[in-house]
Design an enzyme around this catalytic site. Structure first.
Site, short mmCIF file in Angstrom:
data_model
loop_
_atom_site.label_atom_id
_atom_site.label_comp_id
_atom_site.label_asym_id
_atom_site.label_seq_id
_atom_site.Cartn_x
_atom_site.Cartn_y
_atom_site.Cartn_z
N ARG A 60 0.83 -1.21 0.00
CA ARG A 60 0.00 0.00 0.00
C ARG A 60 0.86 1.26 0.00
O ARG A 60 0.53 2.26 -0.64
CB ARG A 60 -0.92 -0.02 1.22
CG ARG A 60 -1.91 1.13 1.24
CD ARG A 60 -3.03 0.89 2.25
NE ARG A 60 -4.03 1.94 2.17
CZ ARG A 60 -4.39 2.69 3.21
NH1 ARG A 60 -3.84 2.49 4.40
NH2 ARG A 60 -5.29 3.63 3.07
N HIS A 64 0.61 4.49 -2.53
CA HIS A 64 0.44 5.87 -2.07
C HIS A 64 1.61 6.74 -2.49
O HIS A 64 1.45 7.92 -2.80
CB HIS A 64 0.25 5.90 -0.55
CG HIS A 64 -1.13 5.50 -0.14
ND1 HIS A 64 -1.78 6.06 0.94
CD2 HIS A 64 -1.99 4.60 -0.65
CE1 HIS A 64 -2.98 5.51 1.07
NE2 HIS A 64 -3.13 4.62 0.12
N ASN A 91 -3.22 9.12 5.07
CA ASN A 91 -2.07 8.30 5.47
C ASN A 91 -2.17 7.85 6.91
O ASN A 91 -1.33 7.08 7.36
CB ASN A 91 -0.78 9.11 5.32
CG ASN A 91 -0.35 9.16 3.87
OD1 ASN A 91 -0.64 8.25 3.11
ND2 ASN A 91 0.33 10.21 3.52
N HIS A 191 -6.24 -5.73 -2.59
CA HIS A 191 -7.11 -5.84 -1.41
C HIS A 191 -7.41 -7.29 -1.04
O HIS A 191 -8.27 -7.55 -0.22
CB HIS A 191 -8.40 -5.03 -1.63
CG HIS A 191 -8.17 -3.55 -1.60
ND1 HIS A 191 -9.15 -2.63 -1.89
CD2 HIS A 191 -7.06 -2.82 -1.31
CE1 HIS A 191 -8.64 -1.40 -1.78
NE2 HIS A 191 -7.38 -1.49 -1.44
C1 HEM Z 1 -8.85 1.71 -6.33
C2 HEM Z 1 -8.72 2.60 -5.39
C3 HEM Z 1 -8.32 2.27 -3.99
C4 HEM Z 1 -8.95 2.71 -2.88
C5 HEM Z 1 -10.15 3.62 -2.82
C6 HEM Z 1 -8.27 2.12 -1.75
C7 HEM Z 1 -8.59 2.36 -0.43
C8 HEM Z 1 -8.08 1.65 0.63
C9 HEM Z 1 -8.53 1.79 1.99
C10 HEM Z 1 -9.57 2.78 2.47
C11 HEM Z 1 -7.85 0.89 2.72
C12 HEM Z 1 -8.02 0.59 4.22
C13 HEM Z 1 -7.07 1.36 5.05
C14 HEM Z 1 -7.36 1.14 6.49
O1 HEM Z 1 -8.52 1.20 6.91
O2 HEM Z 1 -6.41 0.90 7.24
C15 HEM Z 1 -6.96 0.19 1.85
C16 HEM Z 1 -6.10 -0.80 2.24
C17 HEM Z 1 -5.15 -1.36 1.42
N1 HEM Z 1 -4.92 -1.01 0.11
FE1 HEM Z 1 -6.11 0.11 -1.06
N2 HEM Z 1 -7.24 1.35 -2.19
C18 HEM Z 1 -7.23 1.41 -3.55
C19 HEM Z 1 -6.31 0.82 -4.39
C20 HEM Z 1 -5.20 0.12 -3.94
C21 HEM Z 1 -4.07 -0.25 -4.76
C22 HEM Z 1 -3.92 0.12 -6.23
C23 HEM Z 1 -3.20 -0.93 -3.96
C24 HEM Z 1 -1.87 -1.53 -4.29
C25 HEM Z 1 -1.51 -1.96 -5.46
C26 HEM Z 1 -3.81 -1.01 -2.65
C27 HEM Z 1 -3.30 -1.69 -1.58
C28 HEM Z 1 -3.88 -1.76 -0.34
C29 HEM Z 1 -3.44 -2.66 0.70
C30 HEM Z 1 -2.33 -3.70 0.58
C31 HEM Z 1 -4.22 -2.38 1.83
C32 HEM Z 1 -4.11 -3.03 3.21
C33 HEM Z 1 -3.20 -2.18 4.06
C34 HEM Z 1 -2.90 -2.76 5.44
O3 HEM Z 1 -3.48 -3.75 5.83
O4 HEM Z 1 -2.03 -2.17 6.12
N3 HEM Z 1 -5.00 -0.34 -2.67
N4 HEM Z 1 -7.11 0.67 0.57
C1 LIG Z 2 2.48 5.80 9.80
C2 LIG Z 2 2.45 7.25 9.98
O1 LIG Z 2 3.45 7.91 9.90
N1 LIG Z 2 1.26 7.77 10.22
C3 LIG Z 2 1.08 9.19 10.46
C4 LIG Z 2 -0.02 9.70 9.54
O2 LIG Z 2 -0.47 10.95 9.91
C5 LIG Z 2 -0.87 11.09 11.25
C6 LIG Z 2 -1.47 12.45 11.44
O3 LIG Z 2 -0.56 13.48 11.18
C7 LIG Z 2 0.31 10.80 12.18
O4 LIG Z 2 -0.08 10.93 13.54
C8 LIG Z 2 0.77 9.38 11.92
O5 LIG Z 2 1.90 9.09 12.69
#
Ligand code: HEM
Ligand SMILES: CC(=O)N[C@H]1CO[C@H](CO)[C@@H](O)[C@@H]1O
Ligand SMILES: *[C@@H]1O[C@H](CO)[C@@H](O)[C@H](O)[C@H]1NC(C)=O
Ligand SMILES: *[C@@H]1O[C@H](CO)[C@@H](O)[C@H](O)[C@H]1NC(C)=O
Ligand SMILES: *[C@@H]1O[C@H](CO)[C@@H](O)[C@H](O)[C@H]1NC(C)=O
Length: 323
Positions: A60, A64, A91, A191
């Protein structure tokens, strides 16, 4: 004349015509840091053995990084004033283990070849490695990115997709980054690993719109399960697996979930709802090989977004600060 020499001449000519417009190449560090891929791989392997969160967090983080300012390591910059790219509200949920992975790998790389390999490239290699190590496809990563000199939190809004966006807005954001609808569908397959915090999809369960309290595109059984895991006003730190069946495997289960109304975000589910992307989802759901090759192609194209090469940017010594 020997064919190899002729080919070399042609390559040189093309390079001259391009007038030094540098591009990414697979073996960019061949001379200056020949073992860089092995060194990064070892650091990533060690980090994964400590915590699996490394895998989703790193993947992710790469996404980003690339969508804001290009794949230039800008996401890694820390600001004492809290105004860097990583401080933007989107972030907030980037897991610290993704940052830590890059920092550890950079330390190992610096020990072998100081001042040569960019943080942006280390993140790109690490993102490839975590996919492979969680059961996803293997692929060669293009290198030669330089680290950017800009990292601001106000550059994030509008550039990163958010989970409630419509299909049209999502495809517009990806298009802006030279990524097709197929690329978008394939990359969203990321995802299949990782977590989502309840507040990122709670509106789909409790306050969708005036006529529907619950998002009608949600499978009703799945909606009930989500409500159990995420009651109203749940602690904002609660997160659930996005792929409930195989949360730690990089597979095509994500697409079968979409077909069954089990996409966690509306940005996931609309990929099945829209007639342009629906056939792609159906194909990836039944054809893992087709998903793998589309994902690899899309990752390579994602890795080209807004890159700085040649004399642009810098090779950061410490990934969290500008030189
Ligand atoms: C299509 C548009 C996308 C949207 C709107 C989106 C949005 C999100 C959101 C809201 C989360 C949850 C974050 C959380 O609650 O902690 C998430 C997690 C994640 N996203 Fe996306 N995402 C998108 C595309 C992508 C792409 C292109 C990738 C990588 C190629 C990606 C990789 C991930 C991964 C691996 C997680 C899990 C992160 C974790 O468990 O720490 N996403 N995404
Ligand atoms: C992982 C990380 O650095 N998260 C930061 C994202 O932004 C918030 C708000 O400024 C910080 O508190 C987090 O440490
Ligand atoms: C991954 O691909 C690279 C070349 O593209 C190859 O050298 C390497 O052995 C492959 N690794 C695995 C585990 O398949
Ligand atoms: C609520 O959402 C449903 C399903 O997406 C849609 O058909 C309906 O038009 C929406 N209602 C309003 C008032 O926006
Ligand atoms: C998209 O591709 C074009 C043509 O190659 C390039 O000029 C442009 O910078 C690219 N956009 C991004 C965001 O990488």
């Amino acid at each position: 004349m020997c064919g190899g020499l002729l080919a070399l001449l042609i390559v040189l000519l093309i390079a001259m015509v391009r007038g030094g417009e540098a591009q990414l190449t697979q073996n960019f560090y061949r001379v200056q840091c020949p073992n860089v891929e092995l060194i990064v791989r070892q650091a990533v392997t060690k980090k994964i053995s400590q915590t699996f969160v490394t895998v989703p967090a790193t993947l992710r983080l790469f996404f980003h990084d690339c969508f804001v300012e290009g794949c230039d390591g800008s996401i890694l910059i820390q600001s004492t004033k809290g105004d860097a790219e990583k401080d933007a509200s989107d972030n907030l949920s980037l897991a610290g283990d993704g940052f830590d992975t890059v920092i550890k790998a950079k330390q190992a790389v610096e020990a072998a070849c100081p001042g040569v390999v960019s943080c942006a490239d280390i993140l790109a290699m690490a993102a490839r490695d975590v996919v492979l190590m969680s059961g996803g496809p293997n692929f060669s990563v293009e290198l030669g990115r330089r680290d950017g000199l800009v990292a601001h939190r106000w550059r994030v809004p509008g550039n990163l997709p958010t989970p409630e966006l419509s299909f049209n807005l999502l495809s517009w954001i990806f298009r802006k980054n030279n990524l097709s609808v197929t690329d978008m569908v394939a990359l969203s397959g990321a995802h299949t690993i990782g977590f989502a915090h309840c507040n990122r999809f709670a509106n789909r369960l409790y306050s969708f719109n005036v006529t529907h309290k619950i998002d009608p595109s949600l499978n009703p059984t799945y909606a009930r399960q989500l409500m159990q895991a995420c009651p109203r006003n749940v602690d904002p730190r609660v997160a659930i697996n996005m792929d409930p069946q195989t949360p730690n495997v990089f597979d095509n289960a994500y697409y079968r979930d979409l077909v069954n109304g089990r996409g966690i975000f509306s940005s996931d589910q609309v990929l099945f709802g829209n007639p342009i992307s629906k056939p792609i989802v159906n194909n990836f759901a039944v054809n893992p090989q087709s998903f793998s090759s589309a994902f690899v192609q899309a990752m390579v194209r994602l890795g080209r977004v807004g890159v700085k090469t040649g004399n642009n940017g810098e090779i950061r010594r410490d990934c969290s600060r500008f030189n």
